[in-house]
Design a protein around this motif. Structure first.
Motif, PDB file in Angstrom:
ATOM      1  N   MET A  34       0.847  -1.193   0.000  1.00  0.00           N
ATOM      2  CA  MET A  34       0.000   0.000   0.000  1.00  0.00           C
ATOM      3  C   MET A  34       0.887   1.248   0.000  1.00  0.00           C
ATOM      4  O   MET A  34       1.989   1.240   0.553  1.00  0.00           O
ATOM      5  N   LEU A  35       0.376   2.313  -0.587  1.00  0.00           N
ATOM      6  CA  LEU A  35       1.059   3.601  -0.510  1.00  0.00           C
ATOM      7  C   LEU A  35       0.562   4.432   0.678  1.00  0.00           C
ATOM      8  O   LEU A  35       1.272   5.280   1.192  1.00  0.00           O
ATOM      9  N   GLU A  36      -0.684   4.163   1.081  1.00  0.00           N
ATOM     10  CA  GLU A  36      -1.284   4.926   2.151  1.00  0.00           C
ATOM     11  C   GLU A  36      -0.519   4.727   3.455  1.00  0.00           C
ATOM     12  O   GLU A  36      -0.017   3.643   3.748  1.00  0.00           O
ATOM     13  N   ILE A  76      20.541  -5.924  -7.251  1.00  0.00           N
ATOM     14  CA  ILE A  76      19.831  -6.339  -6.049  1.00  0.00           C
ATOM     15  C   ILE A  76      18.941  -5.212  -5.546  1.00  0.00           C
ATOM     16  O   ILE A  76      19.361  -4.055  -5.474  1.00  0.00           O
ATOM     17  N   ILE A  77      17.696  -5.521  -5.229  1.00  0.00           N
ATOM     18  CA  ILE A  77      16.744  -4.545  -4.729  1.00  0.00           C
ATOM     19  C   ILE A  77      16.762  -4.594  -3.208  1.00  0.00           C
ATOM     20  O   ILE A  77      16.402  -5.601  -2.599  1.00  0.00           O
ATOM     21  N   SER A  78      17.175  -3.522  -2.585  1.00  0.00           N
ATOM     22  CA  SER A  78      17.300  -3.518  -1.125  1.00  0.00           C
ATOM     23  C   SER A  78      16.118  -2.882  -0.429  1.00  0.00           C
ATOM     24  O   SER A  78      15.958  -3.004   0.773  1.00  0.00           O
ATOM     25  N   SER A 103       6.628   4.731 -17.263  1.00  0.00           N
ATOM     26  CA  SER A 103       5.513   4.979 -16.336  1.00  0.00           C
ATOM     27  C   SER A 103       5.309   3.801 -15.392  1.00  0.00           C
ATOM     28  O   SER A 103       4.992   3.985 -14.214  1.00  0.00           O
ATOM     29  N   VAL A 104       5.504   2.581 -15.898  1.00  0.00           N
ATOM     30  CA  VAL A 104       5.400   1.395 -15.042  1.00  0.00           C
ATOM     31  C   VAL A 104       6.486   1.424 -13.971  1.00  0.00           C
ATOM     32  O   VAL A 104       6.219   1.201 -12.784  1.00  0.00           O
ATOM     33  N   PHE A 105       7.712   1.702 -14.389  1.00  0.00           N
ATOM     34  CA  PHE A 105       8.820   1.770 -13.427  1.00  0.00           C
ATOM     35  C   PHE A 105       8.590   2.877 -12.401  1.00  0.00           C
ATOM     36  O   PHE A 105       8.934   2.725 -11.224  1.00  0.00           O
ATOM     37  N   SER A 106       7.990   3.977 -12.834  1.00  0.00           N
ATOM     38  CA  SER A 106       7.744   5.099 -11.917  1.00  0.00           C
ATOM     39  C   SER A 106       6.729   4.721 -10.842  1.00  0.00           C
ATOM     40  O   SER A 106       6.868   5.121  -9.679  1.00  0.00           O
ATOM     41  N   TRP A 107       5.715   3.951 -11.231  1.00  0.00           N
ATOM     42  CA  TRP A 107       4.737   3.519 -10.226  1.00  0.00           C
ATOM     43  C   TRP A 107       5.383   2.562  -9.227  1.00  0.00           C
ATOM     44  O   TRP A 107       5.162   2.661  -8.023  1.00  0.00           O
ATOM     45  N   ILE A 108       6.198   1.631  -9.715  1.00  0.00           N
ATOM     46  CA  ILE A 108       6.875   0.711  -8.796  1.00  0.00           C
ATOM     47  C   ILE A 108       7.830   1.482  -7.893  1.00  0.00           C
ATOM     48  O   ILE A 108       7.973   1.165  -6.702  1.00  0.00           O
ATOM     49  N   GLU A 109       8.465   2.514  -8.440  1.00  0.00           N
ATOM     50  CA  GLU A 109       9.395   3.343  -7.668  1.00  0.00           C
ATOM     51  C   GLU A 109       8.724   3.929  -6.422  1.00  0.00           C
ATOM     52  O   GLU A 109       9.360   4.072  -5.376  1.00  0.00           O
ATOM     53  N   ALA A 129       8.888   1.127  -4.036  1.00  0.00           N
ATOM     54  CA  ALA A 129      10.248   0.634  -3.788  1.00  0.00           C
ATOM     55  C   ALA A 129      11.257   1.642  -4.303  1.00  0.00           C
ATOM     56  O   ALA A 129      11.759   1.519  -5.429  1.00  0.00           O
ATOM     57  N   PRO A 130      11.551   2.685  -3.519  1.00  0.00           N
ATOM     58  CA  PRO A 130      12.521   3.703  -3.958  1.00  0.00           C
ATOM     59  C   PRO A 130      13.852   3.065  -4.365  1.00  0.00           C
ATOM     60  O   PRO A 130      14.385   2.215  -3.658  1.00  0.00           O
ATOM     61  N   GLY A 131      14.357   3.480  -5.499  1.00  0.00           N
ATOM     62  CA  GLY A 131      15.600   2.917  -6.015  1.00  0.00           C
ATOM     63  C   GLY A 131      15.386   1.881  -7.087  1.00  0.00           C
ATOM     64  O   GLY A 131      16.335   1.497  -7.784  1.00  0.00           O
TER      65      GLY A 131
END
Length: 544
Positions: free
Chosen positions: A101-103, A362-364, A445-451, A454-456
């Motif tokens: 969730m973003l909330e 690697i996604i941290s 736009s897809v990557f931006s939503w995932i960002e 998950a920052p980074g």
């Protein structure tokens, strides 16, 4: 010219996610070879498997380029073809859904998330974070859904009822047609008092059902995702309930409804089945592009001619291409009636899917074990105007990182990220074709939503492969980019899949059969369309 087989399979490399492609063909080849028929499989591409393939698009990274999960493959096919003996290795997906969730969380805590897996008690605790009422209802809902899914299993491994045989013809045919109704009777007996519930789920909008069971949006959005996968529809549209049921009716390692990953990617399924077919003597050829089905003066199929002019003769031809490709591209139009061609033109191949395959460091910022299957659905993304030619502001995203479980897919310190997205049209505003700039903009736009979750993430992507509906059509032969070889809508199921006149896998051309996901019971790496078509072909060969 050559006469190499009793039976030829034409593979035009078709299908994605939850769709059988050449898997149908290879399993048929194995069964028919075991049955005494010399078989040959002709694959258009350089790699086996149609859309159930593993490809090294970026050096060192192996992608399940289209289809990316396994569950629907029928257990009897898995056993009969001894797929584990032929190298198939599975990784179970558990947990199977992570919805962040973003909330903001309660009392200043971090944003909440919903994690679902095979542990029912854990699921209830997770759901209880949003609704204790939903947590209590969830086990009953899962049991209810399982009863409906299991009841239709008899229908998967047999052709639809022979209506023409029941209503006319000789007594012998009528008796045979009565036998064809047995799976339908078995289904009805298994459903019992649940028949009204079954009718509702195959006809109703899934949100009507979910709203009756649950109140929390995160849970409903997560469950509703499977009701629109691969379909240009919304969870508020009639028939979306069946799409959900279709996605929960499989099993893996004897666990009902379970999904998993194949070691080395989905090409491992195709390779194992091909290995089984070859062990029984079947011949499989890649880079053999079929130009046309050969039709004799008597109106029956005699074999195929390749793009290089080579003619190959056979008693029977089974096409794993979509019905549109089979009858509009591969079959001489003079051999088909205008009425039939017009009916083929009306089959719905509308698709919302764009697949993005990425390579990442690697996604941290996210627990990678929760990233095995991430849903980023939202009420808006699931109910996006699917009739629009515009790209979605907030796409529906299903993200998987199978290299978390399977180290063979990526170099140490890196991962493959598979993004299944909706709702992207075949043509853009004004009927404009996709450009590379459009593809890059949508992926961004897809990557931006995932960002946002998950920052980074965005900066970790070091390579990508973007497959829009036209790309899926061009590369894999999927008409309209449809991963199911045709919409899984109520007017294109069972007796009407892909057309009422084609529901028994036989075409107007004697000896030419459909064996792909465009036939009953539809899409998914299932094998059932091929199994049923093989039975039809063998029965006709025995009758002469």
């Amino acid at each position: 010219m050559c006469d190499i087989s009793n039976l030829i399979y034409v593979c035009v490399s078709t299908c994605i996610m939850l769709i059988v492609v050449s898997v149908c063909v290879y399993s048929q080849a194995a069964y028919l070879q075991k049955g005494g028929l010399k078989t040959a499989v002709l694959e258009r591409r350089h790699v086996l498997g149609g859309a159930a393939v593993s490809e090294e698009i970026i050096p060192g990274f192996h992608f399940s380029r289209c289809s990316y999960l396994l569950s629907l493959l029928r257990p009897h096919i898995f056993r009969d073809l001894e797929l584990k003996k032929h190298g198939l290795k599975l990784y179970m997906r558990d947990p199977h859904a992570f919805t962040p969730m973003l909330e903001g969380g309660v009392g200043g805590l971090p944003p909440r998330s919903l994690l679902l897996g095979s542990d029912l008690a854990m699921n209830q605790r997770e759901i209880g974070k949003f609704s204790e009422t939903d947590a209590k209802a969830y086990p009953e809902f899962i049991t209810h859904l399982d009863k409906l899914a299991v009841a239709i299993h008899p229908l998967l491994d047999s052709p639809p009822v022979d209506i023409a045989g029941l209503t006319g013809g000789a007594l012998r045919r009528r008796i045979a047609a009565l036998r064809s109704a047995l799976p339908l009777v078995q289904c009805g007996l298994k459903l019992g008092k649940n028949i009204p519930d079954f009718y509702e789920i195959i006809t109703a909008p899934i949100m009507k059902i979910l709203n009756r069971w649950f109140e929390s949006e995160p849970l409903k959005a997560t469950l509703a995702t499977d009701a629109v996968i691969g379909a240009m529809t919304s969870p508020n549209s009639p028939g979306s309930g069946y799409v959900l049921l279709h996605h929960v009716m499989g099993e893996l390692e004897k666990e009902k409804g379970a999904w998993g990953y194949v070691e080395g990617g989905m090409g491992g399924v195709s390779k194992a089945i091909a290995s089984s077919a070859r062990s029984h003597g079947a011949d499989i050829f890649t880079e053999q592009d079929v130009h046309q089905v050969l039709v004799g003066s008597d109106g029956s199929a005699k074999g195929v001619v390749l793009k290089d002019g080579t003619e190959i003769y056979s008693r029977v031809v089974l096409s794993n291409a979509t019905p549109y490709v089979t009858f509009k591209t591969l079959t001489p139009q003079s051999a088909l009636s205008p009425a039939f061609i017009k009916a083929v033109d009306q089959i719905d191949y509308t698709s919302p899917v764009t697949k993005i395959n990425g390579t990442t460091l690697i996604i941290s910022t996210l627990d990678p074990h929760k990233c095995i299957q991430v849903h980023i659905p939202h009420t808006h993304s699931l109910t996006h105007s699917h009739s629009s030619f515009s790209l979605p502001y907030r796409p529906m995203i299903e993200m998987t990182i199978p290299s978390v479980l399977d180290p063979t897919l990526a170099p140490p310190g890196s991962h493959v990220v598979l993004l299944f997205t909706q709702f992207t049209p075949y043509s853009l505003v004004g009927g404009r074709a996709w450009t590379d700039q459009d593809r890059e903009a949508f992926a961004d736009s897809v990557f931006s939503w995932i960002e946002q979750y998950a920052p980074g993430f965005k900066s970790s992507i070091v390579g990508k492969d973007i497959l829009t509906p036209p790309d899926l059509e061009r590369i894999f032969g999927l008409t309209g980019g449809n991963i199911f070889h045709g919409a899984m809508s109520l007017d294109q199921l069972y007796l009407a899949r892909p057309l009422p006149s084609l529901s028994d896998y036989r075409s107007p051309i004697k000896g030419l059969y459909l064996c792909g996901s465009g036939s009953h019971p539809g899409g998914g790496v299932m094998g059932s369309p091929g199994w049923n078509a093989a039975l039809a072909a063998m029965a006709d060969l025995k009758r002469g």
